[in-house]
Design a protein around this motif. Structure first.
Motif, PDB file in Angstrom:
ATOM      1  N   GLN A  69       4.518   3.602   2.160  1.00  0.00           N
ATOM      2  CA  GLN A  69       4.535   2.329   1.428  1.00  0.00           C
ATOM      3  C   GLN A  69       3.141   1.974   0.922  1.00  0.00           C
ATOM      4  O   GLN A  69       2.982   1.513  -0.213  1.00  0.00           O
ATOM      5  CB  GLN A  69       5.081   1.203   2.309  1.00  0.00           C
ATOM      6  CG  GLN A  69       6.564   1.291   2.546  1.00  0.00           C
ATOM      7  CD  GLN A  69       7.043   0.307   3.604  1.00  0.00           C
ATOM      8  OE1 GLN A  69       6.266  -0.439   4.201  1.00  0.00           O
ATOM      9  NE2 GLN A  69       8.347   0.310   3.861  1.00  0.00           N
ATOM     10  N   GLU A  70       2.125   2.183   1.752  1.00  0.00           N
ATOM     11  CA  GLU A  70       0.757   1.876   1.341  1.00  0.00           C
ATOM     12  C   GLU A  70       0.313   2.803   0.207  1.00  0.00           C
ATOM     13  O   GLU A  70      -0.345   2.367  -0.733  1.00  0.00           O
ATOM     14  CB  GLU A  70      -0.208   1.983   2.525  1.00  0.00           C
ATOM     15  CG  GLU A  70      -1.628   1.595   2.186  1.00  0.00           C
ATOM     16  CD  GLU A  70      -1.802   0.143   1.760  1.00  0.00           C
ATOM     17  OE1 GLU A  70      -2.690  -0.108   0.912  1.00  0.00           O
ATOM     18  OE2 GLU A  70      -1.073  -0.745   2.249  1.00  0.00           O
ATOM     19  N   CYS A  71       0.674   4.063   0.286  1.00  0.00           N
ATOM     20  CA  CYS A  71       0.332   5.015  -0.780  1.00  0.00           C
ATOM     21  C   CYS A  71       0.984   4.625  -2.099  1.00  0.00           C
ATOM     22  O   CYS A  71       0.441   4.899  -3.176  1.00  0.00           O
ATOM     23  CB  CYS A  71       0.778   6.430  -0.405  1.00  0.00           C
ATOM     24  SG  CYS A  71      -0.188   7.211   0.889  1.00  0.00           S
ATOM     25  N   LEU A  72       2.145   3.979  -2.033  1.00  0.00           N
ATOM     26  CA  LEU A  72       2.908   3.619  -3.232  1.00  0.00           C
ATOM     27  C   LEU A  72       2.550   2.244  -3.793  1.00  0.00           C
ATOM     28  O   LEU A  72       2.990   1.907  -4.898  1.00  0.00           O
ATOM     29  CB  LEU A  72       4.408   3.654  -2.931  1.00  0.00           C
ATOM     30  CG  LEU A  72       4.998   5.034  -2.695  1.00  0.00           C
ATOM     31  CD1 LEU A  72       6.403   4.926  -2.131  1.00  0.00           C
ATOM     32  CD2 LEU A  72       4.972   5.851  -3.978  1.00  0.00           C
ATOM     33  N   LYS A  73       1.760   1.459  -3.063  1.00  0.00           N
ATOM     34  CA  LYS A  73       1.425   0.111  -3.518  1.00  0.00           C
ATOM     35  C   LYS A  73       0.862   0.152  -4.930  1.00  0.00           C
ATOM     36  O   LYS A  73      -0.115   0.848  -5.201  1.00  0.00           O
ATOM     37  CB  LYS A  73       0.383  -0.531  -2.607  1.00  0.00           C
ATOM     38  CG  LYS A  73       0.953  -1.399  -1.553  1.00  0.00           C
ATOM     39  CD  LYS A  73      -0.153  -2.151  -0.849  1.00  0.00           C
ATOM     40  CE  LYS A  73       0.415  -2.923   0.306  1.00  0.00           C
ATOM     41  NZ  LYS A  73      -0.629  -3.490   1.127  1.00  0.00           N
ATOM     42  N   GLY A  74       1.498  -0.594  -5.820  1.00  0.00           N
ATOM     43  CA  GLY A  74       1.005  -0.704  -7.182  1.00  0.00           C
ATOM     44  C   GLY A  74       1.188   0.543  -8.028  1.00  0.00           C
ATOM     45  O   GLY A  74       0.654   0.652  -9.118  1.00  0.00           O
TER      46      GLY A  74
END
Length: 196
Positions: A69-74
Motif C-alpha cells: 500500500q505504501e509503495c502504491l501511494k499516489g
C-alpha cells in the motif's frame, strides 16, 4: 558476485528503473513482517538522511500488504493502462536482523512484483537473511533475486555489511544512480575518496 559478501543481483529491471539524476532519492525503508528489531532501521534511516536522502521508515513487523500500500501511494497507471512514468519511491530497502529475511522477503517481493505498477521499483534486501544451519547463501540470494529483488546482501556471518554497502553506495552523493548502488552492492566500486 563477490565471494566474501554473498550478494546477488538482477540486471533486467534496471533499464526500466526510474532515475532522477542530481536529486536526493526518496527511499522506503522497512523490515519484514516477522522482524521486530528497530535499531537496524533507525541506523539505516540516519545513514541515508545524513547522505541527503528522504526516508520513509515503516518500522518493524510490517505486514506485506502495508508495504505494498505504501509503495502504491499516489501511484496510478497511464490512461491507456500502461505502467506509471514515475514511482513515489526511488528505492525500496528491506532490512532484516532476525534471520527470516529470506522467507519473508521472498514472499513480499513476489507480492510486489505481481502488481504491474511495482514491477520496476528498485528493491534491495540485506541483513541476516536466514538462520538455517548449513544453508547455502548463494542459493538463498538467488531465490530472492528470482522473486524480484535487484540486489541481496546476506550478513548472516558478519554484522554490519549491509549498512556498510548502503553507506558506500550512497555516501555523500544524493545523485547516485541505482546502477551505481548495485555496483557497490556487488563489490564492483571502490569506496569514495574521503574529502580533505
Amino acid at each position: 558476485m563477490n565471494d566474501t559478501s554473498n550478494e546477488a543481483s538482477a540486471g533486467g529491471k534496471l533499464a526500466n528503473a526510474q532515475e532522477k539524476p542530481g536529486k536526493a532519492k526518496k527511499v522506503l525503508l522497512t523490515s519484514v513482517s516477522s522482524d521486530a528489531h528497530t535499531w537496524n532501521l533507525v541506523y539505516m534511516q540516519l545513514l541515508l538522511e545524513q547522505s541527503g536522502h528522504e526516508v520513509v521508515n515503516l518500522g518493524a513487523c510490517v505486514p506485506d500488504e502495508m508495504i505494498e500500500q505504501e509503495c502504491l501511494k499516489g501511484l496510478t497507471a497511464g490512461t491507456d493502462g500502461s505502467a506509471p512514468t514515475e514511482t513515489p519511491y526511488d528505492y525500496l530497502i528491506v532490512s532484516s536482523v532476525n534471520g527470516h529475511g529470506s522467507i519473508d522477503g521472498e514472499r513480499l517481493m513476489k507480492r510486489l512484483r505481481s502488481n504491474p505498477l511495482l514491477q520496476t521499483l528498485p528493491a534491495v534486501i540485506g541483513g541476516k537473511l536466514t538462520t538455517a544451519a548449513g544453508h547455502d547463501l548463494a542459493v538463498e540470494s538467488q531465490k530472492l533475486v528470482a522473486a524480484g529483488f535487484d540486489a541481496v546482501s546476506d550478513d548472516s556471518s558478519k554484522c554490519g555489511a549491509f549498512s556498510d554497502r548502503v553507506k558506500l553506495a550512497l555516501a555523500g552523493k544524493a545523485s547516485a544512480s541505482f546502477d551505481e548502488v548495485l555496483q557497490v552492492f556487488q563489490g564492483a566500486l571502490p569506496a569514495p575518496a574521503k574529502s580533505a
